[in-house]
Design an enzyme around this catalytic site. Structure first.
Site, PDB file in Angstrom:
ATOM      1  N   GLU A  60      29.145  45.956  41.920  1.00 40.32           N
ATOM      2  CA  GLU A  60      28.575  44.618  41.853  1.00 40.32           C
ATOM      3  C   GLU A  60      27.902  44.342  43.184  1.00 40.32           C
ATOM      4  OE1 GLU A  60      29.662  39.944  40.884  1.00 40.32           O
ATOM      5  OE2 GLU A  60      31.281  41.381  41.141  1.00 40.32           O
ATOM      6  N   CYS A 249      30.380  38.468  38.440  1.00 38.30           N
ATOM      7  CA  CYS A 249      29.864  37.098  38.376  1.00 38.30           C
ATOM      8  C   CYS A 249      28.341  37.040  38.359  1.00 38.30           C
ATOM      9  CB  CYS A 249      30.416  36.293  39.539  1.00 38.30           C
ATOM     10  SG  CYS A 249      32.185  35.941  39.420  1.00 38.30           S
ATOM     11  N   ASN A 381      31.731  38.655  30.830  1.00 39.24           N
ATOM     12  CA  ASN A 381      32.566  38.960  31.993  1.00 39.24           C
ATOM     13  C   ASN A 381      33.410  37.746  32.348  1.00 39.24           C
ATOM     14  OD1 ASN A 381      33.184  40.418  34.694  1.00 39.24           O
ATOM     15  ND2 ASN A 381      32.408  38.420  35.334  1.00 39.24           N
ATOM     16  N   GLU A 382      34.710  37.870  32.213  1.00 41.68           N
ATOM     17  CA  GLU A 382      35.648  36.854  32.697  1.00 41.68           C
ATOM     18  C   GLU A 382      35.354  35.434  32.206  1.00 41.68           C
ATOM     19  OE1 GLU A 382      36.254  36.837  36.893  1.00 41.68           O
ATOM     20  OE2 GLU A 382      36.867  38.919  36.984  1.00 41.68           O
TER      21      GLU A 382
END
Length: 827
Positions: A60, A249, A381-382
């Site tokens: 990331e 994120c 994602n999350e």
């Protein structure tokens, strides 16, 4: 969540006769303390198969992992695209200094519609770039390739210089430029080594400049415009089975719109793969969630190529149109959802389609006619909104499976290892027959030692697990030990845990947003963390199947929860009143209504505390962890009652109990995570893990009655008279862990032992009848628990040796605070 590990009854008589399991033996004066253990193998029993792709890496762009990191570009803000959208301190000339006149403009004279700003440089003027960290790093005798796009109507001479404060670092180059936009190149050979280089471009006449670039010639695999060699080679040395990219994120935050006139060229967008392919001068720019700019010079094509170069499976992640990472909003736009689904189908075509297909043709033009062979793709994602996420996930999965049925579509379970979001997400994934679920968690070393058995009880017929992000909140050797102990449990459950990757991967030491990290670097060097050495040892000695084994354990020493009490806030102003601590027999240990001062309290954190109007008030709503404590660290079996009122800010309040010091405590975090959930967290040596969590928020201006009852190791929590939850913290943090695997290619048994304590582990090992050679190849990692690898000191380094005492039953002493792998050849 206590679970019983799978065990076998077979225990070697020779092992039990040799030692009394787990007893601490008396030692002669000055001898190192030793504890005794036994490991027994059962080679004839069936163990889980381990896939070649089990361990991988997650990339990331955080901590300047891409620009200023793996992407080898030495010029910062090369396209004059920096903006306050990226960082409040940025300007279009961040990292540049001007001598003369220069202006960054956004007009129709630009190089490309998606590359919207450029520099107008006045006649006789120059601009100088400072690069990253201390400057542009050059090494004597090495070559560097310069390029720039320039427009100079009637012509100009560009002079390109490379220097530091002591003088030139290479002979200057001159380039004649004339006419419309065109790319110009030059090369340098460094005459000196410097970490503080500056690149200057001067013009004799008015000139427009864009994409000012300098790359080392010696990139990874000598690819022009490629990757920083030392970082790429460190990743390659792990032998990862997959590369998950680009986030994180970056994927599930910001606008889901494209970068176009129709959307107003939005600068805070989710990472969208089409922005990142094609010629670099035509790629969009974007704000990075972590507080800087993304040039997208390192884009999807480069990720796919890197995965291929290191022999890893590519595993891209695409937005699900539900934001997370504190934003937590579901985008309700059917047309936009359909566009993103089509973009995902186009991505698969880009990766796997023939060179004659629409997107396969783009890949081929970029230099890779052959398909990349994509097999796995993750959606989302999350996400903290599991139902909204899953509704959109199902639409992505249906579209992908209809057109590409061989692609494994991966879902996720939110940002934590447990709690309401986790449970709801897993329920939806199980009911929907999802193939694989991505779990993420960052916890204390103690949590990892306590939860080695996490996957023992997972449903063998349910979705498989992708442990896409995990770490133990630190880069000291104690963190590496805890992670190694946990990884023995991952391997033992390789039939459930199919993929696993530590996170984050990279950190530039001068631009850190997240710790811990696997590989650290600056502009001149890179070094392996202690955690890296653990990952590398496991990733290069995985084996193909688990050989069932059992081991004795360390006696658990478990007294009651003890500690003082505390109050705190996080990015919030709050008031506390009527604090009372009462022992189980009714005696008052503490009583404070703040009618006077706060003399009973010790301020240990940030923030500004004051007594006002009979309340204890924390007024700084920007401060994080404002802890104040009161009482005796020896307190046990008590009730803590307090009245709490949120005044302003982002979250709620934090009520601490079992406080030993500022790094070891429990607290009830009410209205945490941007006031979206509440949880009980435990801090051990500064690292926190979540014991219990529920969705919910705290209202501003409302007084809440809080009551925490501590009995032994059981805690019950009440909010406004109603039981909110309870937990028992009685799971031992077992320091001695092991797993055994077999390498079918070499025939080796690989005995992997983690001894995460300050005591050596004298261990009787029974090979269960396996016929082996008498010698073993040994790799050991051992250091003090506080040891941290740095640029100049690497105390955690593998040591190889040979052990000649292998027998059907033999003894081996594993050093204190060590990870040891024995590779034993079978006959």
């Amino acid at each position: 969540m206590s679970r019983t590990p799978r065990t076998r009854l077979r225990v070697a008589l020779t092992a039990t006769a040799l030692l009394t399991a787990t007893a601490l033996l008396p030692s002669p004066a000055h001898a190192e303390p030793v504890a005794d253990y036994a490991i027994t193998l059962d080679p004839a029993a069936k163990g889980a198969a381990i896939d070649d792709t089990m361990y991988g890496v997650f990339f990331e762009d955080i901590n300047r992992a891409a620009d200023g990191g793996l992407y080898a570009e030495l010029v910062q803000n090369r396209s004059f695209e920096y903006s306050t959208a990226d960082n409040a301190a940025y300007t279009p000339l961040t990292s540049w200094t001007v001598d003369g006149t220069a202006e960054v403009v956004d007009d129709t004279g630009r190089l490309d519609e998606r590359n919207r700003t450029y520099l107008k440089l006045g006649a006789g003027s120059s601009v100088t770039n400072a690069g990253y960290n201390t400057g542009i790093r050059v090494e004597q005798g090495k070559r560097y390739d310069f390029s720039v796009w320039a427009r100079a109507g009637s012509g100009t001479t560009l002079t390109i210089g490379l220097k530091d404060a002591a003088g030139p670092l290479a002979a200057a180059r001159q380039v004649a430029a004339k006419g419309d936009w065109r790319k110009y190149t030059a090369s340098f050979t460094a005459t000196r080594t410097s970490n503080r280089g500056r690149l200057t471009v001067a013009a004799t006449a008015a000139t427009a400049l864009d994409m000012v670039s300098l790359f080392p010639r010696d990139t990874y695999k000598h690819q022009p415009g490629g990757l920083r060699k030392d970082l790429a080679e460190k990743i390659e040395a792990l032998h990862p089975g997959f590369v998950r990219f680009p986030g994180g994120c970056l994927v599930n935050t910001g606008s889901m719109a494209d970068y176009s006139a129709a959307s107003g060229y939005q600068r805070k967008r989710a990472y969208q793969w089409k922005d990142t392919v094609g010629p670099v001068e035509e790629r969009a720019t974007n704000a990075n969630f972590w507080g800087y700019n993304q040039s997208y010079g390192l884009g999807y094509y480069e990720y796919f190529r890197f995965a291929e170069d290191i022999g890893a499976m590519p595993l891209p992640v695409v937005p699900a149109l539900v934001t997370g990472c504190g934003q937590n909003k579901a985008v309700d736009d059917e047309a936009l959802l359909k566009r993103h689904i089509q973009d995902t189908l186009d991505l698969i075509e880009f990766a796997n389609g023939p060179a004659t297909s629409t997107w396969g043709k783009v890949r081929a033009r970029m230099g890779h006619p052959k398909p990349f062979g994509l097999t796995h793709l993750e959606v989302g994602n999350e996400e903290n909104l599991p139902r909204e996420f899953y509704a959109r996930f199902e639409k992505f999965r249906a579209a992908i499976e209809a057109e590409y049925p061989d692609i494994t579509v991966i879902s996720n379970s939110g940002p934590d290892d447990s709690g309401t979001v986790f449970d709801t997400a897993w329920q939806l994934n199980r009911e929907g027959g999802v193939d694989m679920v991505d779990e993420h968690y960052y916890n204390s070393p103690q949590w990892f030692l306590q939860n080695n058995d996490r996957y023992d009880s997972y449903d063998r017929q349910g979705p498989k697990v992708f442990l896409g992000e995990y770490a133990s909140q630190g880069n000291a050797w104690r963190n590496g030990l805890a992670e190694a102990a946990y990884m023995t449990g991952l391997e033992r459950n390789a039939d459930v845990v199919k993929l696993a990757s530590y996170a984050p991967l990279l950190a530039n030491e001068d631009y850190v947003q997240w710790r811990p990290d696997l590989i650290w670097f600056n502009n001149r060097a890179s070094w392996n963390s202690a955690n890296y050495e653990v990952q590398k040892l496991f990733m290069t000695n995985t084996g193909d199947r688990v050989v069932p084994s059992t081991a004795t354990t360390t006696p658990a020493v478990s007294g009651p929860i003890t500690g003082a009490v505390g109050l705190s806030t996080w990015a919030t102003s709050a008031a506390y009143d009527d604090v009372k601590v009462t022992s189980a027999d009714g005696a008052t240990l503490l009583s404070d209504d703040f009618s006077g001062d706060a003399a009973q309290w010790t301020h240990r954190g940030a923030g500004a505390w004051t007594v006002r109007d009979g309340q204890y008030l924390q007024t700084d709503e920007d401060a994080e962890n404002t802890l104040v404590t009161a009482g005796d660290p020896a307190w046990k079996n008590y009730d803590l009652q307090v009245k709490a009122t949120k005044k302003s800010g982002k979250e709620g309040f934090l009520i601490a109990f079992g406080v030993k010091d500022t790094g070891n405590y429990y607290w009830w975090n009410l209205g945490g995570w941007n006031n979206t959930q509440s949880a009980v967290e435990q801090a051990v040596d500064g690292g926190k893990s979540t014991l219990l969590s529920k969705a919910g928020s705290i209202e501003t201006g409302r007084a809440y009655d809080i009551d925490i009852k501590v009995r032994g190791r059981q805690v019950t929590l009440y909010l406004d008279g109603q039981e909110w939850g309870s937990f028992t913290d009685d799971k031992p943090a077992e320091p001695f862990r092991q797993v055994v695997t077999e390498d079918t290619r070499t025939g080796d048994l690989i005995v992997k032992v983690v001894n995460a304590q300050d005591t050596a582990a004298r261990t009787a090992i029974d090979l269960g009848g396996a016929r082996t050679a008498s010698r073993a190849r040994v790799t050991t990692l051992a250091a003090d628990q506080d040891a941290v690898n740095t640029e100049t000191d690497t105390p955690v380094t593998p040591v190889t040796s040979t052990f000649s005492g292998v027998a059907p039953t033999f003894s081996y002493t594993f050093p204190a605070n060590s990870v040891t792998f024995l590779r034993i050849k079978q006959r």
